[in-house]
Design a protein around this motif. Structure first.
Motif, PDB file in Angstrom:
ATOM      1  N   UNK A   1     -16.577  12.914   4.398  1.00 31.32           N
ATOM      2  CA  UNK A   1     -17.343  13.825   3.554  1.00 31.32           C
ATOM      3  C   UNK A   1     -17.245  15.237   4.115  1.00 31.32           C
ATOM      4  N   UNK A   2     -16.918  16.186   3.251  1.00 31.24           N
ATOM      5  CA  UNK A   2     -16.775  17.572   3.685  1.00 31.24           C
ATOM      6  C   UNK A   2     -18.057  18.068   4.354  1.00 31.24           C
ATOM      7  N   UNK A   3     -17.884  18.908   5.359  1.00 24.95           N
ATOM      8  CA  UNK A   3     -19.028  19.382   6.146  1.00 24.95           C
ATOM      9  C   UNK A   3     -20.072  20.071   5.279  1.00 24.95           C
ATOM     10  N   UNK A   4     -19.630  20.718   4.210  1.00 21.42           N
ATOM     11  CA  UNK A   4     -20.599  21.440   3.376  1.00 21.42           C
ATOM     12  C   UNK A   4     -21.550  20.503   2.634  1.00 21.42           C
ATOM     13  N   UNK A   5     -21.236  19.198   2.627  1.00 24.17           N
ATOM     14  CA  UNK A   5     -22.126  18.236   1.979  1.00 24.17           C
ATOM     15  C   UNK A   5     -22.869  17.367   2.989  1.00 24.17           C
ATOM     16  N   UNK A   6     -22.745  17.695   4.276  1.00 28.27           N
ATOM     17  CA  UNK A   6     -23.377  16.871   5.312  1.00 28.27           C
ATOM     18  C   UNK A   6     -24.892  16.834   5.144  1.00 28.27           C
ATOM     19  N   UNK A   7     -25.473  17.913   4.643  1.00 26.06           N
ATOM     20  CA  UNK A   7     -26.936  17.972   4.523  1.00 26.06           C
ATOM     21  C   UNK A   7     -27.476  16.988   3.495  1.00 26.06           C
ATOM     22  N   UNK A   8     -26.609  16.490   2.618  1.00 29.27           N
ATOM     23  CA  UNK A   8     -27.067  15.556   1.592  1.00 29.27           C
ATOM     24  C   UNK A   8     -26.539  14.138   1.808  1.00 29.27           C
TER      25      UNK A   8
ATOM     26  N   UNK B   1       0.824  -1.206   0.000  1.00 27.70           N
ATOM     27  CA  UNK B   1       0.000   0.000   0.000  1.00 27.70           C
ATOM     28  C   UNK B   1       0.862   1.262   0.000  1.00 27.70           C
ATOM     29  N   UNK B   2       1.750   1.357  -0.995  1.00 27.56           N
ATOM     30  CA  UNK B   2       2.628   2.513  -1.056  1.00 27.56           C
ATOM     31  C   UNK B   2       1.835   3.780  -1.363  1.00 27.56           C
ATOM     32  N   UNK B   3       0.833   3.693  -2.219  1.00 24.87           N
ATOM     33  CA  UNK B   3       0.069   4.877  -2.579  1.00 24.87           C
ATOM     34  C   UNK B   3      -0.795   5.391  -1.431  1.00 24.87           C
ATOM     35  N   UNK B   4      -1.001   4.574  -0.409  1.00 24.37           N
ATOM     36  CA  UNK B   4      -1.850   5.021   0.695  1.00 24.37           C
ATOM     37  C   UNK B   4      -1.232   6.199   1.432  1.00 24.37           C
ATOM     38  N   UNK B   5       0.090   6.371   1.315  1.00 30.15           N
ATOM     39  CA  UNK B   5       0.744   7.504   1.980  1.00 30.15           C
ATOM     40  C   UNK B   5       0.396   8.832   1.301  1.00 30.15           C
ATOM     41  N   UNK B   6      -0.039   8.769   0.042  1.00 31.56           N
ATOM     42  CA  UNK B   6      -0.426  10.003  -0.684  1.00 31.56           C
ATOM     43  C   UNK B   6      -1.859   9.859  -1.186  1.00 31.56           C
ATOM     44  N   UNK B   7      -2.671   9.152  -0.418  1.00 26.33           N
ATOM     45  CA  UNK B   7      -4.016   8.821  -0.869  1.00 26.33           C
ATOM     46  C   UNK B   7      -4.852  10.055  -1.179  1.00 26.33           C
ATOM     47  N   UNK B   8      -4.664  11.144  -0.442  1.00 24.87           N
ATOM     48  CA  UNK B   8      -5.508  12.321  -0.635  1.00 24.87           C
ATOM     49  C   UNK B   8      -5.316  12.972  -1.999  1.00 24.87           C
ATOM     50  N   UNK B   9      -4.341  12.485  -2.765  1.00 20.40           N
ATOM     51  CA  UNK B   9      -4.162  13.018  -4.112  1.00 20.40           C
ATOM     52  C   UNK B   9      -5.378  12.750  -4.995  1.00 20.40           C
ATOM     53  N   UNK B  10      -6.241  11.797  -4.596  1.00 17.86           N
ATOM     54  CA  UNK B  10      -7.433  11.511  -5.411  1.00 17.86           C
ATOM     55  C   UNK B  10      -8.342  12.724  -5.525  1.00 17.86           C
ATOM     56  N   UNK B  11      -8.224  13.668  -4.593  1.00 19.40           N
ATOM     57  CA  UNK B  11      -9.080  14.857  -4.639  1.00 19.40           C
ATOM     58  C   UNK B  11      -8.742  15.761  -5.819  1.00 19.40           C
ATOM     59  N   UNK B  12      -7.625  15.468  -6.493  1.00 18.81           N
ATOM     60  CA  UNK B  12      -7.241  16.232  -7.677  1.00 18.81           C
ATOM     61  C   UNK B  12      -7.788  15.609  -8.960  1.00 18.81           C
TER      62      UNK B  12
END
Length: 456
Positions: free
Chosen positions: A228-235, A192-203
């Motif tokens: 899930x970002x707080x701004x989407x909590x309502x959905x 799981x080498x990519x798990x260290x930079x997993x947040x790159x999926x947001x790009x």
């Protein structure tokens, strides 16, 4: 009334001979499940089972990948009820790259998910080419993407559905559970080498637009819900990912007091994060004292190390059962009293539900999917900790159960009742239908509880 539904663009003409309002009839749903196969396990079985249950309550048309076509036809679904899209060319190209990055085809789930996004983009392009005009013409009340489950895979059609005024429902999403501290050896063992930079999926293209344009986001675990970002909590709505078909579990273990030795089963791939080594170490003294008998069902890269550990602990070779076909697994499980599954990074935990449906008492980690399935009345969810702490907690629970085996039968009954009430595909389809009613303006936002409470 909270209603995050997409709307028809201003100035757009109503369709000729418009049907009755969606809230007044069975919803017409385009169900998108690239992975949906009645004869496979894991995510493909989730996709198929969820579709099959929803098809009893809606006018549903399935869109899936062509490799699932023959199995779906054999399952009896008429050809006019589904469409199989052919993305085999790009799937093969992606597969060649992934095989280079996943030695032996094992592990590397983050790598597999990341590269699979390219093939999924092509899947949705073909989908829109075939169904875009029909969506824009109002032939479907809802478009619902069932799979991929990964929250990292964007959808290119979410924005197009929103512009067409058709609610786009996303999920169940599940995954992204952080690796617990102290288990880097398991992470590296899974490549799981990519798990260290997993947040790159947001790009990735479409990531933000998918969430912004979705009318509802179904999360299959509380861990994913927290991402899930707080701004989407309502959905966002919580509905656990997995479920069972009750007819497959109509013969639970005998409803009789447990006797020693307690039979403790494990089912899973033999790899470091599944925790079978911790179970062996925890149970070893109890096995030697005749209080516990292990039944370890599975195989995998850690098998030689597990057998060596068992030998050092002077445990019999017979504790290893090897792989058991999924169709015969329940016959094996009903021989046991307890299902011990100390996986330290599990998203869903379908096998835990299956064991509970058979009347076994689960012992799992209070981390990820399994911890959300088990309640204090039906099993044991152990706090996460260091490896030695987990071993100690496992041993303490097994020793206590061996000292008081009479608690197992009533707990097993409650475990089975919990699953049959809350975790069937029919129950899941009923919850999903309420999400549809919400985005179509027929009710307020549903709240099924987090985690789902025991039935009264």
């Amino acid at each position: 009334m909270s209603r995050p539904t997409a709307r028809r663009p201003a100035g757009a003409a109503e369709p000729h001979d418009a049907p009755a309002p969606a809230a007044a009839r069975r919803p017409r749903v385009l169900l998108v499940a690239e992975l949906a196969n009645p004869d496979w396990v894991s995510v493909p079985l989730v996709g198929w089972s969820h579709f099959h249950a929803l098809a009893q309550r809606t006018d549903a048309h399935l869109v899936t990948q062509v490799r699932n076509r023959e199995n779906i036809l054999r399952a009896g679904l008429p050809p006019e009820r589904f469409t199989a899209l052919d993305t085999e060319g790009i799937e093969r190209a992606v597969g060649r790259v992934v095989r280079l990055l996943r030695p032996g085809g094992e592990g590397g789930l983050t790598t597999l998910t990341a590269f699979s996004a390219a093939a999924y983009y092509q899947f949705e392009r073909l989908l829109w080419r075939q169904f875009g005009g029909r969506i824009e013409a109002g032939e479907f009340d809802v478009v619902h993407r069932l799979t991929p489950l990964s929250p990292t895979t964007p959808s290119l059609i979410a924005a197009r559905c929103a512009r067409a005024g058709v609610p786009f429902v996303l999920g169940p999403l599940n995954g992204g559970l952080p690796w617990p501290k102290g288990f880097d050896h398991a992470r590296l063992g899974e490549h799981e080498w990519l798990s260290y930079v997993r947040d790159a999926y947001k790009l990735l293209p479409g990531y933000r637009g998918t969430r912004r344009h979705a009318a509802a986001i179904i999360c299959g675990s509380m861990a994913t819900r927290a991402q899930i970002a707080r701004r989407y909590a309502h959905k966002t709505v919580y509905i656990p990912e997995n479920a069972i078909v009750p007819a497959r579990f109509d013969r639970p273990r005998p409803d009789e007091p447990a006797t020693l030795p307690l039979r403790v089963a494990f089912v899973g791939r033999f790899t470091a994060y599944k925790g079978c080594d911790m179970l062996i170490e925890a149970a070893a003294p109890l096995v030697r004292d005749g209080l516990v008998a292990l039944d370890l069902i599975g195989d995998g890269p850690q098998a030689p190390a597990l057998r060596a550990l068992a030998a050092r602990e002077r445990l019999p070779e017979e504790i290893f059962a090897g792989w058991v076909p999924h169709a015969r697994l329940k016959e094996r499980l009903v021989r046991s009293h307890v299902f011990a599954f100390p996986s330290i990074r599990e998203f869903g935990g379908a096998v835990v539900l299956e064991a509970m449906a058979l009347g076994l008492v689960p012992v799992v980690m209070a981390y990820g999917g399994p911890g959300e399935l088990v309640s204090p009345a039906t099993g044991f969810a152990l706090p996460m900790g260091r490896r030695d702490e987990i071993v100690e907690r496992l041993r303490a629970v097994l020793a206590e159960l061996a000292r008081r085996p009479g608690v197992l039968a009533p707990m097993g009954r409650r475990a089975r009742e919990r699953v049959l009430r809350l975790f069937t595909w029919e129950a899941k389809a009923a919850q999903t239908l309420e999400v549809y009613r919400w985005v179509l303006g027929a009710r307020d936002k549903p709240d099924f509880g987090m985690p789902l409470p025991d039935p009264d």
